[in-house]
Design a protein around this motif. Sequence first.
Motif, PDB file in Angstrom:
ATOM      1  N   GLY A 253      45.438   5.021  -1.237  1.00 15.39           N
ATOM      2  CA  GLY A 253      44.973   3.815  -0.521  1.00 15.39           C
ATOM      3  C   GLY A 253      46.239   2.956  -0.321  1.00 15.39           C
ATOM      4  O   GLY A 253      46.237   1.708  -0.113  1.00 15.39           O
ATOM      5  N   VAL A 254      47.550   3.346  -0.568  1.00 16.35           N
ATOM      6  CA  VAL A 254      48.854   2.618  -0.507  1.00 16.35           C
ATOM      7  C   VAL A 254      49.575   3.432   0.156  1.00 16.35           C
ATOM      8  O   VAL A 254      49.400   4.818   0.068  1.00 16.35           O
ATOM      9  CB  VAL A 254      49.499   2.083  -1.768  1.00 16.35           C
ATOM     10  N   ALA A 255      50.367   2.939   0.860  1.00 19.20           N
ATOM     11  CA  ALA A 255      51.412   3.873   1.826  1.00 19.20           C
ATOM     12  C   ALA A 255      52.814   3.206   1.814  1.00 19.20           C
ATOM     13  O   ALA A 255      53.051   2.086   1.941  1.00 19.20           O
ATOM     14  CB  ALA A 255      50.976   3.739   3.289  1.00 19.20           C
ATOM     15  N   THR A 256      53.841   4.012   2.067  1.00 20.78           N
ATOM     16  CA  THR A 256      55.159   3.556   2.161  1.00 20.78           C
ATOM     17  C   THR A 256      55.853   4.661   3.240  1.00 20.78           C
ATOM     18  O   THR A 256      55.042   5.263   3.569  1.00 20.78           O
ATOM     19  CB  THR A 256      55.959   3.830   0.779  1.00 20.78           C
ATOM     20  N   ALA A 257      57.082   4.537   3.248  1.00 14.32           N
ATOM     21  CA  ALA A 257      57.930   5.316   4.171  1.00 14.32           C
ATOM     22  C   ALA A 257      57.927   6.721   3.689  1.00 14.32           C
ATOM     23  O   ALA A 257      57.981   7.557   4.806  1.00 14.32           O
ATOM     24  CB  ALA A 257      59.200   4.667   4.593  1.00 14.32           C
ATOM     25  N   GLY A 258      57.602   6.906   2.599  1.00 16.66           N
ATOM     26  CA  GLY A 258      57.742   8.337   2.249  1.00 16.66           C
ATOM     27  C   GLY A 258      56.675   8.921   1.410  1.00 16.66           C
ATOM     28  O   GLY A 258      56.375   9.830   1.134  1.00 16.66           O
ATOM     29  N   TYR A 259      55.325   8.010   1.294  1.00 17.67           N
ATOM     30  CA  TYR A 259      54.194   8.431   0.869  1.00 17.67           C
ATOM     31  C   TYR A 259      52.977   7.838   1.451  1.00 17.67           C
ATOM     32  O   TYR A 259      53.031   6.648   1.846  1.00 17.67           O
ATOM     33  CB  TYR A 259      54.032   7.725  -0.661  1.00 17.67           C
ATOM     34  N   ASN A 260      52.290   8.991   2.065  1.00 14.01           N
ATOM     35  CA  ASN A 260      51.072   8.430   2.854  1.00 14.01           C
ATOM     36  C   ASN A 260      51.665   7.943   4.042  1.00 14.01           C
ATOM     37  O   ASN A 260      51.091   6.712   4.696  1.00 14.01           O
ATOM     38  CB  ASN A 260      49.879   7.504   2.317  1.00 14.01           C
ATOM     39  N   GLY A 262      51.567   8.555   7.082  1.00 15.65           N
ATOM     40  CA  GLY A 262      50.708   8.483   8.462  1.00 15.65           C
ATOM     41  C   GLY A 262      50.043   7.045   8.438  1.00 15.65           C
ATOM     42  O   GLY A 262      49.439   6.602   9.369  1.00 15.65           O
ATOM     43  N   SER A 263      49.977   6.516   7.222  1.00 13.40           N
ATOM     44  CA  SER A 263      48.962   5.035   7.005  1.00 13.40           C
ATOM     45  C   SER A 263      49.936   3.866   6.968  1.00 13.40           C
ATOM     46  O   SER A 263      49.621   2.744   6.573  1.00 13.40           O
ATOM     47  CB  SER A 263      48.003   5.193   5.966  1.00 13.40           C
ATOM     48  N   TRP A 264      51.381   4.222   6.960  1.00 15.79           N
ATOM     49  CA  TRP A 264      52.187   3.138   6.887  1.00 15.79           C
ATOM     50  C   TRP A 264      52.347   2.185   8.080  1.00 15.79           C
ATOM     51  O   TRP A 264      52.433   2.739   9.045  1.00 15.79           O
ATOM     52  CB  TRP A 264      53.691   3.895   6.406  1.00 15.79           C
ATOM     53  N   ASP A 265      52.559   1.072   7.776  1.00 14.44           N
ATOM     54  CA  ASP A 265      52.682   0.043   9.040  1.00 14.44           C
ATOM     55  C   ASP A 265      53.987  -0.143   9.556  1.00 14.44           C
ATOM     56  O   ASP A 265      54.021  -0.823  10.671  1.00 14.44           O
ATOM     57  CB  ASP A 265      52.108  -1.208   8.468  1.00 14.44           C
ATOM     58  N   GLY A 266      54.908   0.708   9.086  1.00 15.16           N
ATOM     59  CA  GLY A 266      56.383   0.781   9.679  1.00 15.16           C
ATOM     60  C   GLY A 266      57.347  -0.426   9.336  1.00 15.16           C
ATOM     61  O   GLY A 266      58.344  -0.544   9.606  1.00 15.16           O
ATOM     62  N   ALA A 267      56.677  -1.269   8.771  1.00 17.05           N
ATOM     63  CA  ALA A 267      57.642  -2.561   8.316  1.00 17.05           C
ATOM     64  C   ALA A 267      57.594  -2.839   6.673  1.00 17.05           C
ATOM     65  O   ALA A 267      58.646  -3.225   6.495  1.00 17.05           O
ATOM     66  CB  ALA A 267      57.021  -3.802   9.334  1.00 17.05           C
ATOM     67  N   SER A 268      56.589  -2.958   6.176  1.00 19.14           N
ATOM     68  CA  SER A 268      56.300  -3.361   4.775  1.00 19.14           C
ATOM     69  C   SER A 268      56.968  -2.353   3.983  1.00 19.14           C
ATOM     70  O   SER A 268      57.012  -1.221   4.264  1.00 19.14           O
ATOM     71  CB  SER A 268      55.107  -3.679   4.236  1.00 19.14           C
ATOM     72  N   LEU A 269      57.444  -2.871   2.671  1.00 15.27           N
ATOM     73  CA  LEU A 269      57.772  -1.789   1.650  1.00 15.27           C
ATOM     74  C   LEU A 269      56.744  -0.996   1.416  1.00 15.27           C
ATOM     75  O   LEU A 269      56.656   0.173   0.996  1.00 15.27           O
ATOM     76  CB  LEU A 269      58.545  -2.608   0.525  1.00 15.27           C
ATOM     77  N   VAL A 270      55.575  -1.643   1.294  1.00 12.98           N
ATOM     78  CA  VAL A 270      54.348  -1.043   0.938  1.00 12.98           C
ATOM     79  C   VAL A 270      53.226  -1.628   1.636  1.00 12.98           C
ATOM     80  O   VAL A 270      53.220  -3.059   1.427  1.00 12.98           O
ATOM     81  CB  VAL A 270      54.195  -0.763  -0.632  1.00 12.98           C
ATOM     82  N   ASN A 271      52.263  -0.866   2.010  1.00 19.53           N
ATOM     83  CA  ASN A 271      50.916  -1.581   2.422  1.00 19.53           C
ATOM     84  C   ASN A 271      49.818  -0.909   2.063  1.00 19.53           C
ATOM     85  O   ASN A 271      49.953   0.338   1.722  1.00 19.53           O
ATOM     86  CB  ASN A 271      50.931  -1.778   3.918  1.00 19.53           C
ATOM     87  N   THR A 272      48.776  -1.570   2.055  1.00 21.33           N
ATOM     88  CA  THR A 272      47.331  -0.805   1.559  1.00 21.33           C
ATOM     89  C   THR A 272      46.678  -0.378   2.850  1.00 21.33           C
ATOM     90  O   THR A 272      46.873  -0.992   3.994  1.00 21.33           O
ATOM     91  CB  THR A 272      46.541  -1.969   0.743  1.00 21.33           C
TER      92      THR A 272
END
Length: 729
Positions: A253-260, A262-272
């Motif tokens: 349930g967390v996403a970054t540019a290199g982890y999950n 597909g669910s990354w918001d494209g802007a944040s360092l990490v998003n849920t």
Amino acid sequence: MPTVRENIAYTFEHFMLIYRGTLVRVARAVALIVLAALALEAFVFNVNYFASAGYRTIDLTDRLSLTQSDDGSYVLTDVDHVMEFWNLNTEVRNIRLAFDPDQPAQLISVKIQFTDDAHQTYFDSTKYTVGVPLADISTKVEQSMFVNLQTSGRVENLRIEIAGEEAGGEVSYPILLDGVYLNAHRPFAFSGWRFGAVLILLLGAYLFRPKSAIYRIRIVENPRKSKAGIVCAVAVEVALLTLFLFYGSNLVGVATAGYNYGSWDGASLVNTFEVGGDNAQQYAELAKSMAEGKLYLEEEPPQWLKDMADPYDKGARDEAQKATGEPYLFDVAYYDGHYYVYFGVVPVLLFYLPFYLLTGANFPTAIGVLVMAIAFVLGATALLDRFARYHFRAVSLGMYLLLQIPLVACSGILYLVKFPTFYSLPIMCGLAFSVWGLYCWSRSSMARHRCGWLFAGSLCMALVAGCRPQLLVLSFLAFPLFWRTYITERRLLTAAGAREFACLAAPYVMVAAGIMGYNYARFGSFTDFGANYNLTVNDMTKRGMNAGRLAPAFFTYFLQPPCMTGVFPFLQPAPFDTTYMGQTIKEVTFGGIFACLPVLWVLAFSKRILGMRARQRLTRTIMGVIVVLLGSGVVVALADAELAGILQRYYADFSFMFLAAAVLLYFVVNEQLARTRRAHDLMLKLLIALVCASVTYSLLLCLVPETGWYSNVYPWAYQDLLQTALFWK
């Protein structure tokens, strides 16, 4: 006055003067182990690279009769997914199916048949034989595209078919294939994960070998060395625990540019982001409701559910839902026209509500599970250290670590981390609060200011009621821990003792008042947690208690042998049969703890070992603790079966209790045999074997493919793990 640099230099020189020889020996051993791991990775695990180096590759691509795409790839479709080659008349050592790596990732099951010198026709499994098994190939894992064949002489005809639903799998067509090759050269593949795993295993074998120096470092006599060793071990455990949780990325349930990504918001360092569907967001939705001053979920139940005479009958619910087409929330409490969360409220107050108030987003449940898992590891380690230092004299660092590892790894928390959902979080919280509560209680006995430690311990133990009420049975450990001080020695009758008892009892009163008020505000009853109003697979309002459920539960939880297969990861769901002629709530399980965790076999000798302890000490604290732990474990396991069912995650409710009792028994035996060299060495070797078997089972259980886990959601990626382990395929 010497400078800081001079002090550091002096300390370093003094340290090297004392430990230079030891450090040189350790460095030499570590270097040899690293070289051994490298040699295994390069030569053993890449055996196919060397074996295929002399093969004469045969390209069958030109003999394919499939349609070609614009870029030259061959297209396999739902009506044209068979490739057959005749009159080969050659030896076939392997087949390479070069699937286009740029197509969407998926796991493909391939059925391979051939005729050879021993078979004039294609052969399959019969009553007395087993044919060629299906080959699982990932379009993203190159090593899986090579399939070794064991033929009898020369192959004449070869048939390759994409197995679909008839093989129990799902295939997404079209599939792009770049070519088919026989006797292909396998590439050299260095796996960093495999190298790291082997390195850890070799280092562990070296560290825990019977003649290791860690068995000569007694933790009472060498506090600095022992604490340094314990800290290092815990750091490794926490790192591995974290890596394992993030490996199951579909539930994190967390996403970054290199982890999950597909669910990354494209802007944040990490998003849920939300995982697990609507049902998995109960805690997050309750936090939103609490922020608005409500204790029920905001989602409105459908009208058909409100109109039902018995909304807890699943069959009737399913019929009504089918007729109306309106969905409802599953596995929540339904009462008086509203949805409620019947799981313990403490995780919401601890994680979800503060996170929502600060960020406006849902707290990622998996992170909460990880945080509490780490808290459990730290608390269990501290508690074990407390008992080892202050109740025993002969516990070595090696003995301590040898027992701390299964206490953590076999307690069931790895399975909770494997499925870090809102089902796992309250159990994990309950375990973490329990071990820290017990640690604070045990710490109070030698503290100058007992009240603070007693209050903190009781607060942790009381909060368990708001997480996993079953674990409240561990509060009964207060009797053996405090009986001698407050009853036998009559400290309770003194002013100081009365204050301490008040600190011991006050948190229970405070937490009980809060939980009872929470229950009353929801269901009009101080003691109703809402579990009976659960919209689940059976009608909890009429479940009741039935002794007929106990025997199958006792066998499943404690005695059932593991079900094994010959293919990694070896474990299979255990079969379940019962003579109980009623509904049994049962999910897949993998064997009983006494059959699967040999480290617990010492419990069979509890009476004799406790007799040894009675002859060693005048006090009965350890004996009382062991008795309460064993009784609590049995009660919790059977209560789980009666009230809820038989589920693998419920093993975490009681496994720790039996493991903790076993650890204390091993400490007693170690104390008794400390002066008998031969008997102690034999006991140590036996313990090493039992621990290895128990931890191996627990680690394999982590990797068993299951519905809802990484292996089910990303089977093509899970195939990479299997290919890494099954290097000879």
